[in-house]
Design an enzyme around this catalytic site. Structure first.
Site, PDB file in Angstrom:
ATOM      1  N   ALA A 180       0.850  -1.191   0.000  1.00  0.00           N
ATOM      2  CA  ALA A 180       0.000   0.000   0.000  1.00  0.00           C
ATOM      3  C   ALA A 180       0.879   1.232   0.000  1.00  0.00           C
ATOM      4  CB  ALA A 180      -0.928  -0.030   1.215  1.00  0.00           C
ATOM      5  N   SER A 181       0.314   2.360   0.403  1.00  0.00           N
ATOM      6  CA  SER A 181       1.056   3.619   0.346  1.00  0.00           C
ATOM      7  C   SER A 181       2.041   3.763   1.488  1.00  0.00           C
ATOM      8  CB  SER A 181       0.070   4.796   0.371  1.00  0.00           C
ATOM      9  OG  SER A 181      -0.782   4.685   1.490  1.00  0.00           O
ATOM     10  N   LEU A 182       1.759   3.126   2.636  1.00  0.00           N
ATOM     11  CA  LEU A 182       2.582   3.321   3.820  1.00  0.00           C
ATOM     12  C   LEU A 182       3.319   2.066   4.264  1.00  0.00           C
ATOM     13  CD1 LEU A 182       0.038   5.376   5.991  1.00  0.00           C
ATOM     14  CD2 LEU A 182       1.681   6.233   4.305  1.00  0.00           C
ATOM     15  N   ALA A 183       2.932   0.905   3.765  1.00  0.00           N
ATOM     16  CA  ALA A 183       3.496  -0.347   4.260  1.00  0.00           C
ATOM     17  C   ALA A 183       3.319  -1.455   3.224  1.00  0.00           C
ATOM     18  CB  ALA A 183       2.818  -0.740   5.573  1.00  0.00           C
ATOM     19  N   GLN A 184       3.957  -2.589   3.496  1.00  0.00           N
ATOM     20  CA  GLN A 184       3.736  -3.773   2.678  1.00  0.00           C
ATOM     21  C   GLN A 184       3.629  -4.985   3.594  1.00  0.00           C
ATOM     22  OE1 GLN A 184       7.298  -3.069   0.294  1.00  0.00           O
ATOM     23  NE2 GLN A 184       8.130  -5.062   0.955  1.00  0.00           N
ATOM     24  N   VAL A 185       3.001  -6.053   3.067  1.00  0.00           N
ATOM     25  CA  VAL A 185       2.679  -7.223   3.875  1.00  0.00           C
ATOM     26  C   VAL A 185       3.359  -8.463   3.291  1.00  0.00           C
ATOM     27  CG1 VAL A 185       0.818  -8.648   4.817  1.00  0.00           C
ATOM     28  CG2 VAL A 185       0.444  -6.195   4.477  1.00  0.00           C
ATOM     29  N   LYS A 234       3.013  -7.074   8.589  1.00  0.00           N
ATOM     30  CA  LYS A 234       2.863  -5.765   7.953  1.00  0.00           C
ATOM     31  C   LYS A 234       3.978  -4.856   8.439  1.00  0.00           C
ATOM     32  CE  LYS A 234      -0.482  -1.976   7.402  1.00  0.00           C
ATOM     33  NZ  LYS A 234      -1.864  -1.498   7.716  1.00  0.00           N
ATOM     34  N   ASP A 244     -11.427   3.056   5.372  1.00  0.00           N
ATOM     35  CA  ASP A 244     -10.559   2.741   4.236  1.00  0.00           C
ATOM     36  C   ASP A 244     -10.972   1.400   3.633  1.00  0.00           C
ATOM     37  OD1 ASP A 244      -8.556   3.212   2.433  1.00  0.00           O
ATOM     38  OD2 ASP A 244      -6.917   2.605   3.746  1.00  0.00           O
TER      39      ASP A 244
END
Length: 492
Positions: A125-130, A145, A282
């Site tokens: 996403a815009s702030l993190a990745q999983v 995350k 969201d």
């Protein structure tokens, strides 16, 4: 270094975009066809510049682009069409650069905690990745995350730059008298949401609160968080597999009728908005999975992800909104007006029925019916609905109403994609609204609200003369200069 690069990229894009509007619309008469066509062309150009800024700068610029891309019926359609591509997948960092977030927070090697750790992210996403991983201690498969490194420091700098850019844009629009648009409200909404999402401990708290509120509700699952393995920048949670809510073909294959899942989603958000006052804000497709219900594999179950951004409604505000909704669906526009003035919305109250129930304040059509071509032609001809007036409305709406509308609208989009009916969605919202209004009253009060609701709806849709006679009906007419004049057809 990256902050300077982002600034050098953002400043000329924003400045030139404002100049594009000011220079190319100067001298054109609003709302002439030439003016409207030119503005649509400029909207597309500016949206493409913002898309470039979002994809090259990442971080909050990417988040801002995503945010605008979800504002259908609020932002100009050209912005939504161009920027909605950002919903599919965000930027992804290589494993070696992202793993240091966990290792720095816990002062250990990632191999000390996880026996397996997929280097390729399963979501970004815009702030993190999983990433998918397996805990060394228990052997349990989990989702990890991780927030992008240096994001907090970068965000503080970028937010300062964005505030200055918005001040600059406002100065230019006022200097050249460009439709009186104020960008500050968008800035307030966006920055409020972003600050909440940066602290992952807040996300864990939100998730646990929602789990508690829906603990006896079998159609919703919140993945369990492994608190001892989580920090401000990392969350380890139960790994859950499922299909996205917008994958209609997969829903058909697994559960037959895809509307079952979307109706569950409507029910969940109705309870969040009207009963709990704790609203997930969201709900894009990547955050809503559908899996087989563990207790009955033939039935779907909603899995709600990413609890970083919620809107909390104080009880007084929540009940005000319940009364506002009930007044809109029962066409009691004098009450809509009084509540709107109390909430600070003022004269723009007459646009609320159009935003929330797709009915103009003068419409006598059934609940959930689409806006007709004649209505669109009338509104445009009378200059009652345009980008400027919607912009003014957004400047007056409380942040809570903006976030409620956004949540309702995204749920409505998911419902429409699966073939669901707008009327059923609005009725479900209305029933939960009446449940909330009846809470704390006598046993019969809820049934009185329901009976009055259906009586007014029946008379409104099948015998408008009787409805008008018994309940009154506020109309909005126009003088020779197309200025709105309010009239009450009858007194309730």
């Amino acid at each position: 270094m990256k902050g300077t690069t982002n600034t050098l990229r953002a400043v000329p894009i924003v400045a030139y975009s404002v100049y594009d509007y000011v220079h190319n619309l100067k001298g054109l008469t609003y709302p002439s066809e030439e003016y409207v066509q030119m503005r649509e062309t400029i909207n597309t150009r500016v949206a493409q510049r913002l898309l470039y800024l979002a994809t090259t700068s990442g971080g909050i610029y990417f988040k801002a682009g995503q945010y605008i891309g979800t504002l259908e019926r609020i932002a100009p359609k050209e912005y939504v069409e161009v920027l909605k591509v950002l919903q599919d997948r965000g930027p992804q960092l290589p494993y070696d650069k992202i793993k240091i977030v966990y290792e720095n927070d816990f002062k250990c090697k990632i191999e000390d905690v996880f026996s397996e750790f997929d280097k390729e992210a399963i979501a970004a996403a815009s702030l993190a990745q999983v990433h998918k991983a397996k805990l060394k201690a228990t052997g349990e498969t989990v989702a990890v995350k991780l927030q992008f490194p240096r994001l907090r420091m970068q965000t503080k700098y970028d937010l300062f730059v964005i505030r200055k850019l918005i001040d600059f844009a406002n100065y230019l629009t006022k200097r050249y008298n460009f439709d009186g648009i104020d960008f500050s409200k968008f800035n307030e909404h966006f920055q409020n949401s972003l600050v909440k999402e940066l602290d992952f401990k807040t996300e864990v708290v939100n998730a646990e609160r929602t789990r508690k509120q829906f603990e006896n509700y079998p159609n919703l699952h919140i993945p369990l968080n492994k608190v001892t393995y989580s920090s401000n920048r990392a969350i380890v949670m139960e790994y859950v597999d499922g299909v996205k809510i917008n994958d209609v073909e997969a829903l058909k294959e697994k559960f037959g009728d895809p509307k079952i899942a979307s109706e569950m989603l409507i029910d969940i958000f109705a309870k969040m908005i009207f009963n709990h006052g704790h609203v997930h804000c969201d709900a894009h497709p990547g955050n809503i999975l559908v899996r087989p219900n563990p207790k009955d594999s033939k039935k779907p179950q909603i899995v709600l992800l990413d609890h970083g951004f919620y809107c909390d409604l104080p009880d007084t505000f929540r009940l005000d909104f319940c009364n506002l909704w009930y007044s809109m669906v029962t066409m009691d526009y004098s009450t809509v007006k009084s509540i709107s003035f109390r909430l600070g919305i003022g004269e723009y109250y007459r646009y609320l029925p159009l935003l929330f129930t797709y009915r103009t304040i003068n419409a006598t059509k059934p609940l959930g019916a689409p806006v007709t071509k004649d209505e669109i032609h009338f509104l445009k001809g009378k200059d009652e609905v345009n980008f400027e007036k919607i912009s003014f409305l957004l400047q007056r709406l409380p942040s809570e109403v903006i976030f409620i509308f956004k949540a309702m609208h995204i749920v409505g989009v998911h419902n429409a994609r699966t073939g669901g009916q707008t009327r059923k969605r609005l009725l479900k919202f209305s029933y939960d609204c009446m449940d909330a209004l009846a809470h704390g009253h006598s046993f019969f009060y809820r049934y009185w609200l329901i009976a009055k609701f259906w009586l007014k709806l029946f008379l409104f849709e099948y015998s408008f003369r009787l409805f008008r006679y018994f309940f009154g009906f506020m109309e909005v007419k126009f003088d020779e200069k197309n200025r709105a004049i309010e009239e009450g057809a009858a007194v309730q």
